[in-house]
Design a protein around this motif. Structure first.
Motif, PDB file in Angstrom:
ATOM      1  N   UNK A  12      -0.430  -2.936  14.506  1.00 49.92           N
ATOM      2  CA  UNK A  12      -1.063  -3.530  13.424  1.00 49.92           C
ATOM      3  C   UNK A  12      -2.164  -2.731  13.130  1.00 49.92           C
ATOM      4  N   UNK A  13      -2.402  -1.587  13.573  1.00 48.91           N
ATOM      5  CA  UNK A  13      -3.727  -0.800  13.550  1.00 48.91           C
ATOM      6  C   UNK A  13      -3.593   0.116  12.232  1.00 48.91           C
ATOM      7  N   UNK A  14      -4.198  -0.374  11.160  1.00 52.78           N
ATOM      8  CA  UNK A  14      -4.097   0.472   9.808  1.00 52.78           C
ATOM      9  C   UNK A  14      -2.709   0.540   9.505  1.00 52.78           C
ATOM     10  N   UNK A  15      -1.636  -0.425   9.679  1.00 50.43           N
ATOM     11  CA  UNK A  15      -0.363  -0.183   9.261  1.00 50.43           C
ATOM     12  C   UNK A  15       0.008  -0.240   7.615  1.00 50.43           C
ATOM     13  N   UNK A  16       1.438  -0.104   7.374  1.00 47.42           N
ATOM     14  CA  UNK A  16       1.894  -0.323   6.047  1.00 47.42           C
ATOM     15  C   UNK A  16       2.104  -1.858   6.048  1.00 47.42           C
ATOM     16  N   UNK A  17       1.574  -2.258   4.747  1.00 44.57           N
ATOM     17  CA  UNK A  17       1.500  -3.725   4.676  1.00 44.57           C
ATOM     18  C   UNK A  17       2.312  -4.214   3.220  1.00 44.57           C
ATOM     19  N   UNK A  18       2.539  -5.591   3.062  1.00 45.47           N
ATOM     20  CA  UNK A  18       2.784  -6.103   2.144  1.00 45.47           C
ATOM     21  C   UNK A  18       1.810  -7.410   2.014  1.00 45.47           C
ATOM     22  N   UNK A  19       1.236  -7.521   1.001  1.00 41.89           N
ATOM     23  CA  UNK A  19       0.338  -8.693   0.813  1.00 41.89           C
ATOM     24  C   UNK A  19       0.827  -9.469  -0.347  1.00 41.89           C
ATOM     25  N   UNK A  20       0.188 -10.438  -0.521  1.00 42.49           N
ATOM     26  CA  UNK A  20       0.328 -11.393  -1.806  1.00 42.49           C
ATOM     27  C   UNK A  20       1.605 -11.738  -2.041  1.00 42.49           C
ATOM     28  N   UNK A  21       2.564 -12.206  -0.964  1.00 41.02           N
ATOM     29  CA  UNK A  21       3.896 -12.367  -1.278  1.00 41.02           C
ATOM     30  C   UNK A  21       4.085 -13.725  -1.845  1.00 41.02           C
ATOM     31  N   UNK A  22       4.852 -13.760  -2.839  1.00 40.44           N
ATOM     32  CA  UNK A  22       5.492 -15.089  -3.404  1.00 40.44           C
ATOM     33  C   UNK A  22       6.553 -14.853  -4.113  1.00 40.44           C
ATOM     34  N   UNK A  23       7.339 -16.122  -4.372  1.00 44.38           N
ATOM     35  CA  UNK A  23       8.605 -15.690  -5.376  1.00 44.38           C
ATOM     36  C   UNK A  23       8.597 -16.958  -6.138  1.00 44.38           C
ATOM     37  N   UNK A  42      -2.707   6.317   0.580  1.00 42.33           N
ATOM     38  CA  UNK A  42      -3.434   5.635   1.569  1.00 42.33           C
ATOM     39  C   UNK A  42      -3.682   6.829   2.785  1.00 42.33           C
ATOM     40  N   UNK A  43      -4.638   6.627   3.614  1.00 40.71           N
ATOM     41  CA  UNK A  43      -4.805   7.469   4.664  1.00 40.71           C
ATOM     42  C   UNK A  43      -4.990   6.824   5.976  1.00 40.71           C
ATOM     43  N   UNK A  44      -4.554   6.984   7.027  1.00 41.40           N
ATOM     44  CA  UNK A  44      -4.418   6.411   8.244  1.00 41.40           C
ATOM     45  C   UNK A  44      -5.996   6.298   8.706  1.00 41.40           C
ATOM     46  N   UNK A  45      -6.582   5.153   8.851  1.00 37.12           N
ATOM     47  CA  UNK A  45      -8.026   5.237   9.355  1.00 37.12           C
ATOM     48  C   UNK A  45      -8.966   5.176   8.174  1.00 37.12           C
ATOM     49  N   UNK A  46      -8.427   5.383   7.052  1.00 39.33           N
ATOM     50  CA  UNK A  46      -9.225   5.619   5.904  1.00 39.33           C
ATOM     51  C   UNK A  46      -9.144   4.662   4.733  1.00 39.33           C
ATOM     52  N   UNK A  47      -9.237   5.225   3.434  1.00 37.99           N
ATOM     53  CA  UNK A  47      -9.254   4.444   2.572  1.00 37.99           C
ATOM     54  C   UNK A  47      -7.593   3.975   2.251  1.00 37.99           C
ATOM     55  N   UNK A  48      -7.476   2.875   1.725  1.00 36.21           N
ATOM     56  CA  UNK A  48      -6.280   2.260   1.435  1.00 36.21           C
ATOM     57  C   UNK A  48      -5.914   2.121  -0.119  1.00 36.21           C
ATOM     58  N   UNK A  85       0.807  -1.252   0.035  1.00 34.68           N
ATOM     59  CA  UNK A  85       0.214   0.023  -0.196  1.00 34.68           C
ATOM     60  C   UNK A  85       0.858   1.235  -0.112  1.00 34.68           C
ATOM     61  N   UNK A  86       0.415   2.278  -0.578  1.00 33.99           N
ATOM     62  CA  UNK A  86       1.102   3.617  -0.855  1.00 33.99           C
ATOM     63  C   UNK A  86       0.821   4.723   0.457  1.00 33.99           C
ATOM     64  N   UNK A  87       2.217   5.075   0.835  1.00 31.01           N
ATOM     65  CA  UNK A  87       1.585   6.245   1.760  1.00 31.01           C
ATOM     66  C   UNK A  87       2.673   7.336   1.108  1.00 31.01           C
ATOM     67  N   UNK A  88       2.537   8.371   2.098  1.00 36.37           N
ATOM     68  CA  UNK A  88       3.367   9.601   1.996  1.00 36.37           C
ATOM     69  C   UNK A  88       4.122  10.012   3.195  1.00 36.37           C
ATOM     70  N   UNK A  89       5.085   9.429   3.718  1.00 39.97           N
ATOM     71  CA  UNK A  89       5.660   9.695   5.177  1.00 39.97           C
ATOM     72  C   UNK A  89       6.383  10.893   5.124  1.00 39.97           C
ATOM     73  N   UNK A  90       6.677  11.416   6.437  1.00 42.72           N
ATOM     74  CA  UNK A  90       7.468  12.305   6.449  1.00 42.72           C
ATOM     75  C   UNK A  90       8.895  11.942   6.058  1.00 42.72           C
ATOM     76  N   UNK A  91       9.611  12.779   5.494  1.00 36.67           N
ATOM     77  CA  UNK A  91      11.173  12.227   5.037  1.00 36.67           C
ATOM     78  C   UNK A  91      11.935  13.862   5.109  1.00 36.67           C
ATOM     79  N   UNK A  92      12.959  13.647   5.799  1.00 34.11           N
ATOM     80  CA  UNK A  92      13.834  14.764   5.818  1.00 34.11           C
ATOM     81  C   UNK A  92      14.490  15.111   4.377  1.00 34.11           C
ATOM     82  N   UNK A  93      14.720  16.274   4.320  1.00 36.79           N
ATOM     83  CA  UNK A  93      15.265  17.031   3.085  1.00 36.79           C
ATOM     84  C   UNK A  93      16.192  16.218   2.337  1.00 36.79           C
ATOM     85  N   UNK A  94      17.232  15.713   3.121  1.00 34.26           N
ATOM     86  CA  UNK A  94      18.174  14.683   2.379  1.00 34.26           C
ATOM     87  C   UNK A  94      18.124  13.267   2.478  1.00 34.26           C
TER      88      UNK A  94
END
Length: 459
Positions: A400-411, A326-332, A240-249
């Motif tokens: 695990x409350x509305x976290x970042x996730x990785x699903x459908x893992x396979x290789x 995605x939004x916390x507590x909202x649409x993913x 799932x897509x997020x826009x986290x806080x990231x420092x300038x560099x």
């Protein structure tokens, strides 16, 4: 048939030459609402008592030779109605660069066929597929573009353009057939690429020691991995897509790693996911790809910033802004990533949201021209050593409350009997380089889900 016939069918057929650019449409070119229809279906049989048969849906067999391109469906209400049709297979132009000399020139063709500008200043150039950066690589000067993988992959067919609207620029237009979308480098001195160096997750003490050699940046990881020495041929995940806080560099990446190595300095990797890196010109979330064949020393790059990755699709601009976050507590909102080695060409194919995007040619690699050793899924953050507020990973949370996730893992592995592996939690190793700041966990219920991320640890 001087007596009777054996079979009857209703629907559509299309025919195209093998080298077509724009596919022929079936029916009215639609596959769902408003599709072409067949009504009042019946057939006649050699039976004095019931010479006319009006079939129900259960009486009919469906044939779709390319179902995601041209499809058929039935509505068995008061009257049976058969809907059919479709837009067909969207194909990039196939040329041999042997005809092009240095792989970049083709007669008087223009390099940029179209330019698309967005309201927020992003510029997408639709570049002639024959003049893309890949063909400047010395190993690809006589490269023949591979149109599609030889394995049974999801094709470039789509039912509606809505399936592809995952980048902001899509609502302003699309690139024509025979071109690929490339994000224009806008600002003087800004290469639209992260300024920080890439590093490999420290799966060993040797990796950790080598990573500590960077005096300007520090990297942290929270991920799961599977090790199959010399057997891995690709991998898959939905992130799932997020826009986290990231420092300038700094940078925050959520991704898949596929790697091989026969020594400390010859590690080869293919990487794909989303990232936020303000040094690229904005703090927006963007799809990225990466490759190296010498452990990030002098080869490889992000996106199309250097010759290497051969793009075949005109639907997605690698490195462009994502539209849905995605939004916390909202649409993913998530993206499905797939990397798989072609068993014939040995090229490593990238598919995003069911659309083949292109490939890393086998010639770029040594060991990975055969197979890879390890695959990993999760997050990585990079910060300059003098940061005050740490960069976030994922959505900045570790619960695990509305976290970042990785699903459908396979290789994918080199095994004819079981080429796809869907791992359980016990099959994976966990790596947390700073577990109280960035964490990873697994939920091995009906489907394995990996949760990862965190806010970092302020100093």
């Amino acid at each position: 048939m001087s007596k009777n016939a054996d079979v009857i069918g209703w629907g559509g057929e299309v025919v195209d030459t093998a080298d077509y650019k724009t596919p022929t449409q079936m029916g009215n070119g639609r596959t769902s609402t408003g599709a072409s229809y067949v009504k009042q279906i019946k057939f006649y049989v050699d039976d004095d008592e019931t010479p006319v048969i009006t079939p129900a849906a259960d009486d009919l067999d469906i044939l779709e030779t390319q179902g995601n391109c041209y499809s058929v469906s039935e509505n068995d209400g008061d009257e049976l109605v058969v809907f059919y049709g479709g837009p067909g297979l969207v194909v990039a132009i196939l040329f041999s660069s042997a005809l092009l000399g240095d792989g970049r020139q083709f007669g008087g063709l223009k390099t940029i066929l179209k330019t698309i500008k967005t309201e927020d200043g992003e510029v997408i150039d639709c570049v002639n597929i024959l003049k893309q950066p890949a063909f400047s690589h010395p190993l690809l000067l006589n490269h023949t573009i591979q149109l599609e993988p030889s394995f049974n992959a999801i094709t470039n067919c789509f039912r509606s353009r809505g399936d592809l609207l995952i980048q902001s620029w899509h609502k302003y237009g699309q690139c024509p057939d025979g071109s690929i979308p490339i994000v224009r480098k806008l600002m003087q001195g800004n290469n639209n690429r992260p300024i920080f160096p890439k590093q490999f997750p420290p799966f060993s003490s040797a990796d950790m020691l080598q990573n500590n050699n960077d005096a300007n940046y520090q990297h942290q990881w929270a991920l799961v991995s599977a090790d199959r020495d010399g057997q891995i041929q690709g991998g898959h995940a939905k992130i799932n897509n997020w826009r986290p806080f990231v420092n300038q560099e700094g940078g925050s990446m959520s991704q898949i790693w596929i790697a091989a190595s026969s020594g400390d300095n010859d590690r080869e990797t293919i990487e794909v996911g989303w990232m936020v890196a303000p040094s690229t010109g904005s703090s927006d979330s963007k799809i990225f790809i990466y490759w190296t064949n010498d452990n990030y020393q002098s080869t490889g790059c992000y996106n199309l910033d250097c010759p290497g990755f051969v793009q075949t699709s005109n639907t997605l601009a690698i490195g462009a802004k994502l539209a849905n976050i995605s939004t916390y507590g909202g649409a993913q909102f998530d993206i499905e990533y797939d990397v798989r080695k072609d068993p014939k060409s040995k090229n490593w194919w990238l598919t995003i949201n069911g659309q083949t995007q292109g490939y890393w040619p086998a010639k770029l690699f040594k060991k990975m021209s055969k197979n890879a050793d390890v695959i990993a899924w999760g997050g990585e953050v990079v910060d300059s050593v003098d940061y005050k507020n740490p960069t976030h990973m994922g959505n900045g949370r570790t619960t695990e409350e509305n976290p970042s996730y990785v699903k459908q893992l396979k290789f994918y592995v080199d095994d004819e009997d079981a080429p796809e592996v869907t791992p359980a939690a016990d099959d994976l190793s966990i790596l947390e380089t700073q577990g109280n700041c960035y964490a990873v966990s697994e939920n091995d219920g009906d489907e394995l889900v990996v949760f990862y991320g965190g806010p970092g640890c302020p100093e």
